[in-house]
Design a protein around this motif. Sequence first.
Motif, mmCIF file in Angstrom:
data_model
loop_
_atom_site.group_PDB
_atom_site.id
_atom_site.type_symbol
_atom_site.label_atom_id
_atom_site.label_comp_id
_atom_site.label_asym_id
_atom_site.label_seq_id
_atom_site.Cartn_x
_atom_site.Cartn_y
_atom_site.Cartn_z
ATOM 1 N N TYR A 464 -7.455 2.208 0.046
ATOM 2 C CA TYR A 464 -7.885 1.036 -0.725
ATOM 3 C C TYR A 464 -8.484 -0.027 0.190
ATOM 4 N N VAL A 465 -7.938 -0.170 1.388
ATOM 5 C CA VAL A 465 -8.455 -1.156 2.336
ATOM 6 C C VAL A 465 -9.879 -0.795 2.769
ATOM 7 N N LEU A 466 -10.180 0.502 2.871
ATOM 8 C CA LEU A 466 -11.483 0.941 3.381
ATOM 9 C C LEU A 466 -12.528 1.129 2.283
ATOM 10 N N LYS A 467 -12.131 1.173 1.039
ATOM 11 C CA LYS A 467 -13.047 1.530 -0.043
ATOM 12 C C LYS A 467 -14.221 0.553 -0.129
ATOM 13 N N ASP A 468 -15.445 1.110 -0.039
ATOM 14 C CA ASP A 468 -16.690 0.343 -0.203
ATOM 15 C C ASP A 468 -16.788 -0.850 0.739
ATOM 16 N N ASN A 469 -16.196 -0.735 1.938
ATOM 17 C CA ASN A 469 -16.237 -1.843 2.894
ATOM 18 C C ASN A 469 -16.588 -1.279 4.267
ATOM 19 N N MET A 470 -17.865 -1.335 4.610
ATOM 20 C CA MET A 470 -18.328 -0.743 5.865
ATOM 21 C C MET A 470 -17.715 -1.431 7.077
ATOM 22 N N GLN A 471 -17.529 -2.725 7.001
ATOM 23 C CA GLN A 471 -16.954 -3.457 8.132
ATOM 24 C C GLN A 471 -15.538 -2.970 8.430
#
Length: 923
Positions: A464-471
Amino acid sequence: MDLVSGYKGMVGLVFGNENSSSNEDSYVQRLLDRISTGSLAEDRRSALIELQSVVVESRAAQLAFGAMGFPVLMGVLKDERDDVEMIRGALETIVGALTPLEQSKGKNEVQPALMNTDMLSHEAENISLLLSLLSEEDFYIRYYTLQILTALLMNSPNRLQEAILTIPRGITRLMDMLMDREVIRNEALLLLTYLTREAEEIQKIVVFEGAFEKIFSIIKEEGGSEGGVVVQDCLELLNNLLRNNTSNQILLRETMGFDGLISMLRLRGGAYSFTQQKTINLLSVLGTINLLLVGGSEADAGKDANKLTNKTVLVQKKVLDYLLLLGVENQWAPVAVRCAALRCIGDLIAGHRGNLDALASKVLGENHQVEPALNSILRIILRASSMQEFIAADHIFERFCEGNCDGQSMLASTLIPQPYSMTHASIDEDVNMSFGRLEFSSSLLAAESICLLTCCRAASVLSYVLKDNMQCKERVLRIELESSSGALGHSEPLMHLMVKYLALASGTKHKESKSNTSGNSYIQPIILKLLVTWLSDCPPAVNYFLDLRPHLSYLLELVSDQSATVSTRGLAAILLGECVIYNKSSESGKDSYAVVDAISQKVGLTSYFLKFDEMKKSFLFSAEKSTAPSHKPLSRSAAASMAEIEDVDEQLSSDQKGEDHPILSSMFDSGFVNFVKRLESEIRENIVNIYSLPKTEVAVVPAEMEQKTGESDKEYIRRLKSFVEKQCSEIQDLLGRNATLAEDLVKIGGGESSYSDQRATTGSERVQTETLRRDLKEAHQRIEMLKNENMKLESEASMYQNLAGKVESDLKSLSDAYNSLEQANFQLEKEVKALRTSGGRGGGVSAVDVEAARAEAREEALKESEGELNDLLVCLGQEQSKVEKLSSRLMELGEDVDTLLEGIGDDVGLPEGGEDDDEEDAD
């Protein structure tokens, strides 16, 4: 009446012949006669008492009473309102006739109580009469009347709802009963609960009659959440009024407010004591809050705005604090209550910026033992023994990270590598651990004690932390953790650790299969979900993943592993596909061509694509899952046993479909399922394109074709020969790829389910096969083209036939005009003769003038007819040339022209023309 006679005949059909039930029939008949025709009041009352006792004890008497007794007793209720004892007895007898007896021998056996209910509710006048009895002063009359209405509603709800809506002040009389004595109030409450379950019109009237005020007044009298089953009935009625009803929710919010509801979540003196009824009441309150968080029905245009307003007001009323107390801090609360509170927290913060910030800033604990609320929720995820509690807490992080880039970055910022001595500490030892340390402790704990379950749960949160967040993806990609195994100071990237745990889970799964247990069969799919989310649209992550060659080899084995679950094989195939479509590497052995080659050689494209089809057909990715009902509303029947409340994990195992673990139905939400389906179509297209193209574009570099300085002719020729052989090898390999790809695609298109690739043995055979297939395809195209041309010519022939018919029709019309002209001429000649005769007699008109007029008229008629004939002949000439041209073309195609033209024009205009000629001859 027919219904009554049918009931009479049914008695003998159900309980034997008429002789076997004649005693009950005759006895009931005599009692009814005494009631209806008796002259003494005492005799009638005694007959009514006897009738009541026999109806309560005998199913045959119940059935006989339904056929004969209702008209008699309804007459008593209508005409003898002053005789209280007779009214009581009649009502009590009707209650007995509508109460099922526990003597049923089979499922298909007729139930007299149901038949009596149907017969009584058939007449709307009966319902109106019963409702009028609610205004009587006698307690028992009102009580028995409510029992009768409840029985009717249980068995014939639609008919009773329609009848009540048509009766003036029908709902008002029922609402007045809520202010009556306790027993009658409880019966009226139960009746209204059943009445408002699906009747939207009744819900509006009930709310208009002040239902909210009366409900919360009763709840307060009964002691709130500490109260008994009456509180449960009040909350069920409240839920019926609020479920999918935006207008009622707005009315509650703007009049009564949510204070009365939130006050029930305050655990006063009984914070450590949870009885069965208290647990049910708390679950009902949490269910009500959940309805407010949903906002209304899907078709309601104001649903979203109402939902956001409800969330804002609830947080302003401190409901988040009470939910955290119930779901996180209070460890004495039952598991079902904690789970419901955690789910409410997740729904409360979803899509609401202010509530997300409020949760992020919450701190739990007392004195020095305090920590952020999100850390406490993460502890529940990592160490909860109940599967449902883990799912509910995981739901909070899913909602917190959804569309919340700032929240994701805040959590990712705590993911700082720590020394092994710190990250290896137990998650229960230090409450001051940050979110990142809790995550890393879980990861290293899995490596140490093979506690893969904890690692799997941490992986779910990390996804959930990584979903759709490239940074966040790139930040976590750089994290390396120290491990106790291997050389001193050895560290390993977090992604590589996750792949290692994925492989360890395979070994654990094989051990469990030998012992016939499948408790951790969801570990691999959840870790694969993390990796799929991580690699999505992130080329650096793909490059990190392919840094170790064993990663690709293990994925290929996992895709082909028949002992793995359908979802595991499918997600592994998706992960392989991401290594193709998001691969930007140009390094040999790691580029997308190398991955596609490995898939083709180790798995085969047919088998690989079939993994997608199997996954889409599974329950987790099917439409059946999306339409499956969510949590059922908590009613008396649903909450009858404590086992249904406490043992929530039992429901998970009972709902399991196929071989995938039931927990995955909650973990793989619709968003992730749709994301995987989109990826699948993109992966298919890219792999087919890559497989059908050469690895590198063949470009002739002038420097390679020219002779180098100092190079002998022999060496130059040998280098050129090697270069040409290399190009020929690539061309041959490309031809073989195309042939194999064509075979694979044909197999997939034909629906074959074989997992082995039946390929040609050599590249030349594949090329020959492809050539033959191409020739066959061209022949089919040529045949189709000839068929189309033939159809076009047939269409033209049909059109010309229609034109010929039209010309012939015009010719007939012209012939008719000519005949009419002849007739006019004949008439003129008659007139001339008449004029001659009259002229001879009277000398008025000379013969010369008549002849001149006749000649002039004939000349004009001949000119007109000649012009029309000339036009017709020109048209006929043009059409004749077209017909000749068409006939020659049809003869070339092998068509019989005479057969096509046979019968055209044979019967046009002949009979009428013949008759005209005969008439002229006669004249």
